[in-house]
Design a protein around this motif. Sequence first.
Motif, short mmCIF file in Angstrom:
data_model
loop_
_atom_site.label_atom_id
_atom_site.label_comp_id
_atom_site.label_asym_id
_atom_site.label_seq_id
_atom_site.Cartn_x
_atom_site.Cartn_y
_atom_site.Cartn_z
N THR A 193 0.86 -1.10 0.03
CA THR A 193 -0.09 -0.08 0.04
C THR A 193 0.83 1.24 0.10
O THR A 193 2.04 1.10 0.18
N GLU A 194 0.22 2.44 -0.19
CA GLU A 194 0.90 3.67 -0.30
C GLU A 194 1.67 3.91 1.26
O GLU A 194 2.83 4.35 1.19
N ARG A 195 0.99 3.62 2.37
CA ARG A 195 1.56 3.62 3.85
C ARG A 195 2.95 2.94 3.57
O ARG A 195 3.77 3.43 4.40
N VAL A 196 2.64 1.81 3.50
CA VAL A 196 3.97 0.74 3.45
C VAL A 196 4.98 1.53 2.62
O VAL A 196 6.29 1.22 3.07
N ALA A 197 4.84 1.64 1.57
CA ALA A 197 5.81 2.36 0.38
C ALA A 197 6.52 3.52 1.11
O ALA A 197 7.80 3.67 1.09
N GLN A 198 5.74 4.32 1.89
CA GLN A 198 6.11 5.57 2.66
C GLN A 198 7.05 5.23 3.95
O GLN A 198 7.97 5.63 4.00
N LEU A 199 6.80 4.15 4.63
CA LEU A 199 7.37 3.48 5.81
C LEU A 199 8.64 2.93 5.27
O LEU A 199 9.85 3.32 5.82
N ASP A 200 8.82 2.28 3.98
CA ASP A 200 10.11 1.76 3.30
C ASP A 200 10.81 3.10 3.27
O ASP A 200 12.21 2.96 3.16
N GLN A 201 10.29 3.97 2.57
CA GLN A 201 11.26 5.03 2.21
C GLN A 201 12.01 5.71 3.40
O GLN A 201 13.06 6.21 3.27
N ILE A 202 11.23 5.86 4.27
CA ILE A 202 11.72 6.40 5.54
C ILE A 202 12.88 5.50 6.23
O ILE A 202 14.08 5.92 6.51
N ASN A 203 12.60 4.26 6.13
CA ASN A 203 13.68 3.30 6.61
C ASN A 203 14.84 3.30 5.70
O ASN A 203 16.01 3.24 6.30
N ALA A 204 14.42 3.47 4.45
CA ALA A 204 15.72 3.36 3.66
C ALA A 204 16.60 4.54 3.77
O ALA A 204 17.87 4.57 3.77
N ASP A 205 16.11 5.53 4.13
CA ASP A 205 16.55 7.07 4.22
C ASP A 205 17.52 6.83 5.50
O ASP A 205 18.70 7.32 5.40
N LYS A 206 16.82 6.38 6.58
CA LYS A 206 17.81 6.12 7.83
C LYS A 206 18.99 5.18 7.68
O LYS A 206 20.18 5.49 8.05
N GLN A 207 18.68 4.30 6.68
CA GLN A 207 19.73 3.26 6.36
C GLN A 207 20.77 3.82 5.39
O GLN A 207 21.80 3.03 5.01
N HIS A 208 20.59 4.96 4.70
CA HIS A 208 21.34 5.51 3.61
C HIS A 208 21.44 4.25 2.49
O HIS A 208 22.46 4.31 1.90
N VAL A 209 20.38 3.84 1.97
CA VAL A 209 20.36 2.90 1.02
C VAL A 209 19.17 2.98 0.14
O VAL A 209 18.29 3.76 0.47
N PRO A 210 19.16 2.56 -1.12
CA PRO A 210 18.16 2.72 -2.12
C PRO A 210 16.67 2.15 -1.66
O PRO A 210 16.90 1.11 -1.02
N VAL A 211 15.68 2.71 -1.79
CA VAL A 211 14.38 1.84 -1.30
C VAL A 211 14.29 0.78 -1.84
O VAL A 211 13.91 -0.08 -1.02
N GLU A 212 14.71 0.61 -3.12
CA GLU A 212 14.49 -0.81 -3.87
C GLU A 212 15.33 -2.03 -2.88
O GLU A 212 14.95 -3.17 -2.81
N GLU A 213 16.54 -1.50 -2.42
CA GLU A 213 17.33 -2.30 -1.65
C GLU A 213 16.91 -2.64 -0.37
O GLU A 213 16.69 -3.71 0.13
N PHE A 214 16.06 -1.68 0.37
CA PHE A 214 15.34 -1.95 1.57
C PHE A 214 14.24 -3.09 1.21
O PHE A 214 14.17 -4.07 2.25
#
Length: 263
Positions: A193-214
């Motif tokens: 869902t859009e919500r999960v996509a947003q959370l994935d982006q937040i976590n990817a940014d924290k880990q300094h990795v592309p969202v696709e990798e996360f």
Amino acid sequence: MDFGLKNKAVIVTASSKGLGKATALELAKEGAHVLISSRNEEELQSTAKEIIELSGNEQVYFATCDMTKPEDIQALVETAVNKLGGVDILVNNTGGPPAGGFQQFGDEDWQYAFELNLLSYIRTIRAVLPHMKSRNGGRIVNIASSSTKQAIDGLILSNTFRTGIVGLSKSLSRELAKDHILINTVGPGRIATERVAQLDQINADKQHVPVEEFKKKSEKAIPLGRYGEPEEFARAVTFLVSDANTYLTGQSLVVDGGLVTAL
């Protein structure tokens, strides 16, 4: 299997998109008369039209509702009674609160999350109960999160109040059994869902990795190896609110592809 949903009067809150929308669509496909809601009237109009087209069911209505406002909730239920003739089924749903840790939030944040993610459910249930009792029964599903089984890092607000929904549902299942009203909690895991996509982006940014990798890393942690689809979650809810479910109440289930192993 005949779910016995034809002509049933249904409210699905927060349903212009995501899990609410998917659930409303599945119920409409089964012939239910459905009232969807959200704060955005334009999105609601578009979603109602889409559900009618995909389901072939013209008994789909919409009403704007801010779930933090008791007067909006009361008006929503009154609309359901006027347009649908009553209320047989309630699917309680809201958007998630902001992500973050304990030190990031003050009293206003906690109060808002409480009103959005727990008090709104209480208010909506309170409003529909007289109508369900007058029809000698009903079904309620409270949509929560897999965090009801296992806390999710960075979602302190959600972890707290989603767990409260479980306590509410379990308590009410005992109180409402004599009225033939079944109530359960369903928590989504990683559903696309859009919500999960947003959370994935937040976590990817924290880990300094592309969202696709996360996302790939997250998928590996799921035994089924992928994120769920909204319609997969919606089908589980559809069973719980249907006449096919006659004995399952007070339960907290997760739809997560096997991700959560905690009891």
